[in-house]
Design an enzyme around this catalytic site. Sequence first.
Site, PDB file in Angstrom:
ATOM      1  N   CYS A   1       0.841  -1.200   0.000  1.00 52.06           N
ATOM      2  CA  CYS A   1       0.000   0.000   0.000  1.00 52.06           C
ATOM      3  C   CYS A   1       0.879   1.254   0.000  1.00 52.06           C
ATOM      4  O   CYS A   1       1.472   1.583  -1.017  1.00 52.06           O
ATOM      5  CB  CYS A   1      -0.971  -0.028   1.181  1.00 52.06           C
ATOM      6  SG  CYS A   1      -2.335   1.166   1.011  1.00 52.06           S
TER       7      CYS A   1
ATOM      8  N   HIS B   1      -3.575  -5.057   0.136  1.00 54.09           N
ATOM      9  CA  HIS B   1      -3.098  -5.554   1.433  1.00 54.09           C
ATOM     10  C   HIS B   1      -3.143  -7.089   1.431  1.00 54.09           C
ATOM     11  O   HIS B   1      -4.151  -7.678   1.840  1.00 54.09           O
ATOM     12  CB  HIS B   1      -3.960  -5.010   2.570  1.00 54.09           C
ATOM     13  CG  HIS B   1      -3.716  -3.582   2.897  1.00 54.09           C
ATOM     14  ND1 HIS B   1      -2.795  -3.174   3.845  1.00 54.09           N
ATOM     15  CD2 HIS B   1      -4.247  -2.443   2.387  1.00 54.09           C
ATOM     16  CE1 HIS B   1      -2.779  -1.849   3.918  1.00 54.09           C
ATOM     17  NE2 HIS B   1      -3.650  -1.386   3.039  1.00 54.09           N
TER      18      HIS B   1
ATOM     19  N   GLU C   1      -1.874  -9.176   3.364  1.00 51.64           N
ATOM     20  CA  GLU C   1      -1.948  -9.778   4.704  1.00 51.64           C
ATOM     21  C   GLU C   1      -3.376 -10.113   5.105  1.00 51.64           C
ATOM     22  O   GLU C   1      -3.606 -11.012   5.927  1.00 51.64           O
ATOM     23  CB  GLU C   1      -1.313  -8.851   5.747  1.00 51.64           C
ATOM     24  CG  GLU C   1      -2.041  -7.554   6.025  1.00 51.64           C
ATOM     25  CD  GLU C   1      -1.620  -6.399   5.138  1.00 51.64           C
ATOM     26  OE1 GLU C   1      -1.798  -5.231   5.546  1.00 51.64           O
ATOM     27  OE2 GLU C   1      -1.114  -6.654   4.025  1.00 51.64           O
TER      28      GLU C   1
END
Length: 546
Positions: free
Chosen positions: A383, A519, A521
């Site tokens: 990001c 993102h 994750e």
Amino acid sequence: MKKMKQTKYIFVTGGVLSSLGKGISSSSIATLLKHSGYDVSIVKIDPYINVDPGTMSPLEHGEVFVTFDGAETDLDIGHYERFLNTNFSKQNNFTTGQIYLSVIENERQGKYLGKTIQIVPHIVDEIKHRIKNAGKNSDFLVVELGGTVGDIEGMPYLEAMRQMKHELGSDCVISIHVTLIPLIRAIGELKTKPTQHSVQELRRIGISPQIVLARCEKPLSKELKKKLALSCDVDDDSVIVAEDAESIYKCPINFLKEGILTPIARRFKIDELKPKMDEWDMLVKKIISPKNSITIGFVGKYLSLKESYKSLTEALTHAGANTDTRVNIKWIDSENLDNNTLYDLEDVDGILIPGGFGERGIEGKIQAIKYARENKIPFLGICLGMQLCIVEFARNILNIKDANSTEFDPETKNPLIYLIEDFIDQQGNEQIRTHQSPMGGTMRLGEYECKIKKDSQLAKAYNNNLTIKERHRHRYEANPKYRSSLEENGMIVNGESSNGLIEAVEIKNHPFFVGVQFHPEFTSRLQSPNPIILEFVKKSLESKEK
């Protein structure tokens, strides 16, 4: 897959104090039920009056987790997804703010036919409706109530629990109370009195927990467990010890050994629960005792509260477990990083720049990116990390010295990064799915499709799958005006949206240098790590071995 005739509800409450690990406990119980062959869902109730945590400071609330459908939720939803290897949605997290907002909107629309609106029945009915909706089509629904028993803001939720047990019956609703057994170090004794008082508070309002989950630093003796069972009015086998674990992912294994499924099965009047945990157990062993070890330089600015990066640190753990590698994190404060302190990066095997908001610490992150690029250290920017690697490349390779993001310099003449509204305007108001922030501005939230460039580092990471879906949470985008100059000088756009938004970049002639706007994750789980984070860990391991 087994199937129940009626959804069974497991309510998880907390006593004595907060931060006892109700989220991990709820996730662990749900994991054991899922691995027993049942369809399991889970919901987190947050008693705060904010509508969601989207506008709350990371220092105040920790990480904001984003679901595939664009909901900004509590970080416990991240735990649920990581444990259960399942996508959850906005219906799996609701707040007091959402409850009251919904009831008030219904009242304004005349849906209550002019009646006086009260906590009971209207607020409690809305709570019950949302709980039942979250459990629809599931065999089990685990409901975690945030906060601590006795908190005034949690009372309507406890009343909803009490009513649901009355309406559905004791074989469809059970209560698990997570509580602290403090160790008084001066005398070396564990004390049960706080738990007794906490359970008494529950019973005062008409709720008797069937299972007590005792958080403690060392094992409870048989005498203490029996004392707890008698004083809390639960069966002897329903006092479950939850000791501090070497890894949160060991908690389901520990709970299974403690026999938590026995009283659950008995209370619900179902057959013995026998979860298949072999694969899970193998991954946990690789987390605790791995063959390899690497160090990742994590360059961030919320280091005083590492919960702000919870999903990312867990994603590194997942990648480590699946490569038999301990991923040690070296926390590096970007505010303190400059040309005189770059020696902090000399002993790392990879460099990671996470997402974030605001100008603080930006120049330190750019210095870390330059160091990774010039010294051929595996690098992953997420990001804001991707945006800054574009700015760094423009400043030092394209020689655009004032290259910047309009987030940090609204008047910059070379906006390599700008607001998404600017992109939409340039494209002739092309339709792009966005969310309006309550505090103004447009955000990309939730899952979006990304087209990957063939034969790129990104394509290799995703096993040559050239169309992927990942989650976003940001307002700023890479400016396509500079794309040709970037690519002519060695920075390749290796991922883009169907609308032409730059989703990912990489650098030629580098072992691994990738930046992604999304993102990754948020979609990483213990049993299925995110591909780009897994590839980053693999490349960092290769770099160390070389």
